[in-house]
Motif scaffolding. Structure first.
Motif, PDB file in Angstrom:
ATOM      1  N   HIS A  26       0.841  -1.191   0.000  1.00 19.02           N
ATOM      2  CA  HIS A  26       0.000   0.000   0.000  1.00 19.02           C
ATOM      3  C   HIS A  26       0.868   1.230   0.000  1.00 19.02           C
ATOM      4  CE1 HIS A  26      -3.221   2.777   0.800  1.00 19.02           C
ATOM      5  NE2 HIS A  26      -2.522   3.266   1.790  1.00 19.02           N
ATOM      6  N   THR A  41      -3.311   0.335   5.753  1.00 22.33           N
ATOM      7  CA  THR A  41      -4.074  -0.619   4.955  1.00 22.33           C
ATOM      8  C   THR A  41      -5.071   0.137   4.093  1.00 22.33           C
ATOM      9  OG1 THR A  41      -5.677  -0.907   6.743  1.00 22.33           O
ATOM     10  CG2 THR A  41      -3.833  -2.450   6.661  1.00 22.33           C
ATOM     11  N   ASP A  42      -5.396  -0.412   2.934  1.00 21.93           N
ATOM     12  CA  ASP A  42      -6.380   0.200   2.064  1.00 21.93           C
ATOM     13  C   ASP A  42      -7.443  -0.836   1.769  1.00 21.93           C
ATOM     14  OD1 ASP A  42      -5.921  -0.643  -1.156  1.00 21.93           O
ATOM     15  OD2 ASP A  42      -4.366  -1.190   0.269  1.00 21.93           O
ATOM     16  N   ASN A  43      -8.508  -0.416   1.101  1.00 20.35           N
ATOM     17  CA  ASN A  43      -9.624  -1.326   0.859  1.00 20.35           C
ATOM     18  C   ASN A  43      -9.685  -1.793  -0.583  1.00 20.35           C
ATOM     19  OD1 ASN A  43     -10.383   1.036  -0.313  1.00 20.35           O
ATOM     20  ND2 ASN A  43     -12.394   1.182   0.645  1.00 20.35           N
ATOM     21  N   THR A  44      -8.529  -1.819  -1.257  1.00 24.45           N
ATOM     22  CA  THR A  44      -8.495  -2.359  -2.611  1.00 24.45           C
ATOM     23  C   THR A  44      -7.476  -3.485  -2.696  1.00 24.45           C
ATOM     24  OG1 THR A  44      -6.783  -0.855  -3.449  1.00 24.45           O
ATOM     25  CG2 THR A  44      -9.080  -0.087  -3.565  1.00 24.45           C
ATOM     26  N   ASP A  69     -12.463  -3.935  -4.721  1.00 22.94           N
ATOM     27  CA  ASP A  69     -12.514  -3.599  -3.307  1.00 22.94           C
ATOM     28  C   ASP A  69     -12.446  -4.879  -2.476  1.00 22.94           C
ATOM     29  OD1 ASP A  69     -15.078  -4.719  -3.304  1.00 22.94           O
ATOM     30  OD2 ASP A  69     -16.092  -2.785  -3.410  1.00 22.94           O
ATOM     31  N   ASP A  70     -12.513  -4.707  -1.151  1.00 23.42           N
ATOM     32  CA  ASP A  70     -12.316  -5.873  -0.294  1.00 23.42           C
ATOM     33  C   ASP A  70     -13.479  -6.854  -0.324  1.00 23.42           C
ATOM     34  OD1 ASP A  70     -14.061  -4.225   1.049  1.00 23.42           O
ATOM     35  OD2 ASP A  70     -12.711  -3.815   2.721  1.00 23.42           O
ATOM     36  N   SER A  71     -14.562  -6.480  -1.017  1.00 24.78           N
ATOM     37  CA  SER A  71     -15.675  -7.414  -1.196  1.00 24.78           C
ATOM     38  C   SER A  71     -15.623  -8.094  -2.562  1.00 24.78           C
ATOM     39  CB  SER A  71     -17.011  -6.683  -1.023  1.00 24.78           C
ATOM     40  OG  SER A  71     -17.222  -5.757  -2.082  1.00 24.78           O
TER      41      SER A  71
END
Length: 270
Positions: A26, A41-44, A69-71
């Motif tokens: 990141h 931390t990032d969400n990608t 993304d994290d989903s």
């Protein structure tokens, strides 16, 4: 590809396997335009796909990087960062090879580019991007090119920080060299024949130059932008900080007369 583990500055170690997936690095942006892999931390995440699991040397290989993304939902909007939505840095394991290229955005979070890798062995790739509304981010991946790798080059610090590149004499100066301390870094350029200052540098990706820095083990990565973006020479100034002691390789990238040139240096940080 055999599994590889790269530890990014204080970040969680991530096992890298195959040509497929990584969520290893990141980047954060600071006021001096330094992009680095760090502990935030990032969400990608980046899903990497290559057209060949083990590419051949000097053969076309298509690299696809899908940002989600994290989903698992594709990230579809990206900010322009120095004229591009993604910067892709590729280096060999021993840092003797360097390339800075720009995958094209294909929609649905996917970037793609076709390139070639020059020889057998391991290469590490760093994808820099900014999700709209998010932070500057870097994800990395490792790929192995098939065949017998050449003997690794030893990274030796340059005692004389001066290079002759494309008819130019380029020196590199620091106000200090110390780990975890802000450092001013200046490239100074003169014409090798006339010894006159170079004053006609052209913008490269929207700035007088760009600098990429890697630690000897390719774990610590910095992408640095100039403090005076509209400068034309003879000086190109940058500010950064080296995260730990050891040897680092520096690549300065500049443009003159429509041609981009790269100036490499190796430094030791106490």
């Amino acid at each position: 590809m055999r599994g590889l583990v790269f530890v990014i500055i204080l970040a969680v170690a991530v096992a890298l396997s195959g040509c497929g997936k990584t969520t290893s690095d990141h980047n954060s942006h600071n006021s001096h335009e330094v992009e680095r892999a760090d502990s935030a931390t990032d969400n990608t995440e980046a899903v990497w796909t290559l057209s060949a699991d083990h590419p051949s040397p000097n053969a076309d290989v298509t690299i696809k990087v899908k940002i989600q993304d994290d989903s698992g939902k594709p990230v579809e909007q990206f900010d322009i960062n120095h004229e591009k939505k993604m910067h892709l840095i590729i280096v060999s394991k021993d840092l003797s090879y360097f390339d800075h290229i720009h995958p094209e955005y294909q929609d649905n979070g996917e970037f793609t580019i076709t390139t070639q890798l020059p020889n057998a062995g391991e290469f590490k790739m760093f994808a820099d991007y900014i999700p709209s509304g998010g932070k500057a981010t870097t994800k990395s991946n490792v790929v192995t090119v098939q065949g017998t790798a050449p003997a690794a080059e030893t990274l030796v610090p340059d005692l004389e920080k001066e290079q002759m590149i494309d008819g130019k004499k380029v020196s590199l100066d620091f106000d200090s060299l110390q780990a975890n301390k802000e450092v001013n870094m200046t490239f100074h350029m003169t014409d090798a024949q006339t010894n006159k200052p170079v004053t006609d540098l052209q913008p490269y990706l929207g700035a007088v130059g760009h600098v990429v820095i890697l630690s000897e083990d390719a774990e610590n990565y910095l992408h640095v932008h100039p403090t005076e973006e509209k400068a034309k020479g003879p000086d190109a100034k940058f500010m950064t900080s080296f995260p730990s002691s050891g040897n680092y390789k520096i690549w300065g990238q500049f443009k003159q007369n429509g041609k981009t040139f790269i100036v490499p240096f190796v430094v030791n940080i106490p």
